[in-house]
Design an enzyme around this catalytic site. Structure first.
Site, PDB file in Angstrom:
ATOM      1  CB  SER A  98      -3.691  -4.280  -7.077  1.00  0.00           C
ATOM      2  OG  SER A  98      -4.604  -4.651  -6.650  1.00  0.00           O
ATOM      3  CG  ASP A  99      -2.785  -5.378  -0.324  1.00  0.00           C
ATOM      4  OD1 ASP A  99      -4.000  -5.505   0.267  1.00  0.00           O
ATOM      5  OD2 ASP A  99      -2.662  -4.650   1.154  1.00  0.00           O
ATOM      6  CG  PHE A 100      -8.538  -5.142  -0.236  1.00  0.00           C
ATOM      7  CD1 PHE A 100      -9.426  -6.176   0.284  1.00  0.00           C
ATOM      8  CD2 PHE A 100      -9.892  -3.550   0.352  1.00  0.00           C
ATOM      9  CE1 PHE A 100     -10.561  -6.409   0.727  1.00  0.00           C
ATOM     10  CE2 PHE A 100     -10.930  -4.574   0.263  1.00  0.00           C
ATOM     11  CZ  PHE A 100     -11.450  -5.087   0.473  1.00  0.00           C
ATOM     12  CB  SER A 106      -3.273  -1.172  -3.366  1.00  0.00           C
ATOM     13  OG  SER A 106      -3.189  -1.887  -4.332  1.00  0.00           O
ATOM     14  CG  PHE A 114      -1.852  -0.523   0.752  1.00  0.00           C
ATOM     15  CD1 PHE A 114      -2.940  -0.532   0.183  1.00  0.00           C
ATOM     16  CD2 PHE A 114      -2.110  -1.475   2.242  1.00  0.00           C
ATOM     17  CE1 PHE A 114      -3.891  -1.338   0.563  1.00  0.00           C
ATOM     18  CE2 PHE A 114      -3.900  -2.629   2.096  1.00  0.00           C
ATOM     19  CZ  PHE A 114      -3.962  -2.339   0.924  1.00  0.00           C
TER      20      PHE A 114
END
Ligand code: NOJ
Length: 762
Positions: free
Chosen positions: A304-306, A308, A273
């Site tokens: 990607s992170d949630f 991001s 993030f």
């Protein structure tokens, strides 16, 4: 200082055991905007790619969260209304998979739709955050790291993979391999602590454990070392904050565990993030393409992170959704999880000509290659067998392993006058504190599918250990953060009536983990009031700490006769603690994070660069130090006692001058001077005395586990070659210089007398 011309780039080794599925040669590829490396075409994937529409390609790059999407009420009568949208998306090839789904039957039904109803029949992949166990909870990763035992980490990861794949999960968003040097950061709990060498060894072990020997096997769980990169360096320890990391420090501290994890075969990673020096990781081409693919030859996928990619807008790094998607894909972030923005914007970005089809194709290739490596094309129903729910969840051997891991994670900080172990009979014990009978905080943060009921409380564990001899008084004494009416009075009365007090205090599970950074890394005041009051009774006192980070300890804890780190130990918490309390198992854990004297010392870690005015302990206040406290740790990295005593002889080296192709042997004699058997974790530390980047005071380079009978003595030996002496230079290249070094074999990062040697240029 001479340069030995021996360079050790990170991308040396190849992931041999994947040879079958990904044996391709890396070749240079120079089209602008395309990943720096490409692999030789896989005909199967190329044929598929040719048949895909741009919408189907975007679909392969899009994963959604499964929570809240609705249930398959009955496979014959159909789904709840909300679920229909997801099923339609699957049928139209608009989804690559789902994460955090909890219904293997539904997963199987979805896979059937993907394979039989979608135009190209590309299988879904099911991911989940399985961080420290699925239904059998193992210690939180930081606690498990305290075992200093890579083999244990590999075994718990394997057991986790067996449960997770029985539950319909094929890909775990783990291990977290962020190096964390600021205990305010809540996500310290998810990683292996502050040391890159230990972090690397445990990262590779966890990857091997999750993935097993054959990625196609039904019980192989694809690993996702995360969060790439520098997430552990968020400023002030505040989650999601900016991180300013010089390239040298990035490569010296934060990247090695990732490299180790990829060398162990991990085929995915997650963009973090945070931004690093102003560039959010999801849009960071230098990280996701330059280093990862270009330098290291990584052939897996980046997720990607949630959402991001959407956060690139919030960062002010992208103007709008389409711009964010463009920047993320161009950086090398192949798959979007949660937000659906790739599906929404990639087709139009390609049609408008802004995003080249070749760039999208490369991302799709990576996703399909991973699916193929997992055997999903041959057997889409792998890890989607509901029958395994009955056979592979909470198997007795898995639960036994959770207990083994729990006791090996426990660190004995202090044990004055050998208060521990407690006798199993003849003493009355007051069990005091908010966690004594509590199941909710036993497992720890990051259990997405927790089985709270199965958690063994401290009281249960103690009663089980003592049987009919149990002479216990139990009092909560306080809430976790709030006093309990009459709590202290009841606790004091229990302490007065007991021979020994065991206080179980610390943090609740939700005080560490994602978004759970703290300014004061302390035990909450309500509990400190309780500890103070109970300490005033004057009975021998054992403090059991529950925590997801190193804590600042109040005086009443520091002055207790025995202090024990128990982290969050998972399902078998109470049993594991009782094993140690009553001596069925002597503690052998070692601290993977330094305990500070005061919270304000953060960031605080043993392997800090040496200052120009070192003031390591006491002395006049002229050096790098605070006015109030010594710069030394209250309990240093690597510290941990057993139930016996141990001494270290002087560190001895085989030669004072080592040729560049030579091997230095380093030895020390370790003696169990007590009357009980003892498990010692001998640690080798190195200092590079002169370098073109200021070096850490000490850096861990090896560990050895020793079992010593009472009175037994053993010689522990390590070997170092020039390669082990390499460091990241100012030009960011890792290589070895001739020069002066120091080594020491010690029980922790602050102990022992280092011995110098010279690496010659010849
Ligand atoms: C956000 C977290 O940062 C990450 O670790 C996790 O894997 C994803 N959410 C998915 O749940």
């Amino acid at each position: 200082m001479d340069n030995l011309n021996a360079t050790f780039p990170f991308n040396r080794s190849r992931r041999a055991f994947l040879a079958g599925s990904l044996a391709v040669t890396t070749i240079g590829f120079s089209l602008p905007g395309i990943a720096a490396t490409r692999t030789v075409a896989d005909p199967f994937i190329e044929r598929l790619l040719k048949r895909m529409t741009i919408e189907e390609k975007a679909g392969q790059l899009t994963m959604n969260g499964a929570q809240g999407i609705g249930r398959l009420v009955n496979p014959d009568t159909g789904p709840e209304p909300g679920l229909q949208t997801t099923l339609n998306d699957i049928a139209q090839g608009r989804l690559t998979g789902l994460f955090n789904a909890d219904d293997v039957k539904l997963g199987r039904a979805m896979q059937k739709i993907a394979v039989e109803k979608s135009r190209l029949g590309i299988p879904l992949i099911f991911a989940a955050d399985i961080i420290h166990g699925l239904k059998t909870a193992f210690p939180v990763p930081l606690g498990e790291a305290a075992s200093f035992d890579a083999d244990l980490c590999a075994r718990t990861a394997r057991a986790t993979a067996i449960e997770a794949t029985a539950f319909g999960v094929q890909w775990t968003f783990a291990p977290a391999v962020d190096i964390a040097r600021d205990q305010r950061w809540g996500r310290v709990v998810e990683g292996a602590g502050e040391d890159p060498w230990l972090g690397s060894r445990l990262a590779e072990a966890r990857v091997r454990g999750f993935q097993g020997g054959d990625l196609r096997a039904d019980d192989s769980l694809l690993a996702c070392p995360k969060h790439f990169a520098g997430y552990g360096a968020v400023q002030g320890g505040m989650d999601y904050n900016t991180a300013d990391i010089p390239e040298t420090t990035l490569r010296e501290v934060h990247l090695p565990p990732f490299k180790a994890a990829f060398d162990a075969g991990a085929l995915s990673t997650m963009a973090s993030f945070n931004d690093t020096g102003g560039v959010p990781s999801t849009g960071n081409r230098h990280l996701l393409t330059g280093i990862l693919r270009g330098e290291w030859g990584f052939r897996g996928l980046v997720v990607s992170d949630f959402n991001s990619e959407k956060e690139l807008i919030d960062h002010g790094y992208a103007a709008d959704e389409a711009d964010a998607v463009y920047k993320a894909v161009m950086a090398g972030c192949d798959m979007s999880i949660q937000g659906g923005l790739y599906l929404k914007h990639i087709p139009a970005l390609v049609k408008s000509g802004r995003l080249k089809m070749a760039v999208v194709d490369e991302a799709v290739r990576r996703v399909l290659r991973v699916k193929k490596a997992l055997g999903l094309f041959e057997n889409p129903y792998r890890s989607l067998d509901p029958a395994r729910l009955d056979t592979d969840i909470r198997r007795p051997d898995t639960v036994a392993l959770a207990r083994e891991a729990g006791r090996k994670a426990i660190v004995l900080l202090k044990n004055d006058r050998s208060l521990l172990p407690l006798p199993k009979s003849g003493k009355s014990i007051a069990l005091i504190g908010p966690f004594v009978t509590d199941k909710n905080n036993a497992l720890g943060p990051w259990m997405v599918f927790p089985d709270m009921k199965s958690a063994v409380t401290l009281e249960q564990g103690v009663r089980e250990a003592l049987g009919a001899n149990a002479n216990l008084a139990v009092a909560a004494g306080s809430g976790v953060e709030r006093p309990l009416a009459g709590g202290i009075e009841a606790a004091v009365a229990a302490a007065r009536g007991a021979d020994v007090v065991v206080l179980y205090v610390g943090e609740a599970a939700n005080m560490s983990g994602e978004g759970a950074s703290r300014v004061d890394i302390t035990i909450p005041k309500a509990q400190v009031d309780l500890i103070d009051a109970v300490a005033a009774v004057g009975k021998p006192m054992v403090i059991l700490l529950k925590h997801g980070r190193a804590l600042e300890l109040p005086n009443s804890v520091r002055n207790a006769q025995a202090v024990v780190c128990t982290w969050f130990l998972g399902s078998e918490s109470g049993n594991a603690i009782a094993d140690v309390l009553f001596g069925d198992f002597a503690p052998q854990g070692r601290l993977p994070v330094s305990f500070p004297r005061r919270a304000g010392q953060q960031p605080f870690y043993y392997n800090h660069r040496v200052t120009g005015r070192p003031s390591l302990t006491e002395g006049p206040p002229v050096g790098a130090r605070y006015r109030e406290v010594s710069t030394s740790a209250l309990y240093p990295f690597g510290h941990g006692l057993g139930y016996s005593t141990v001494t270290y002889g002087a560190t001895e080296i085989s030669q004072a001058r080592v040729p560049k192709n030579g091997t230095l042997s380093i030895k020390a004699r370790v003696t169990n001077t007590g009357t009980r058997k003892h498990h010692e974790v001998a640690q080798l530390y190195l200092r590079i005395k002169v370098a073109d980047i200021v070096q850490p005071l000490r850096a861990l380079k090896g560990i050895r586990h020793l079992e010593l009978a009472a009175g037994e003595s053993a010689e522990v030996e390590f070997a170092l070659t020039a390669r082990d002496l390499a460091y990241v230079h100012a030009d960011t290249v890792t290589r070895t210089d001739a020069g002066v070094f120091e080594v020491v074999i010690a029980p922790d990062a602050a102990a022992g007398q280092p011995v110098p040697f010279v690496l010659t240029g010849a």
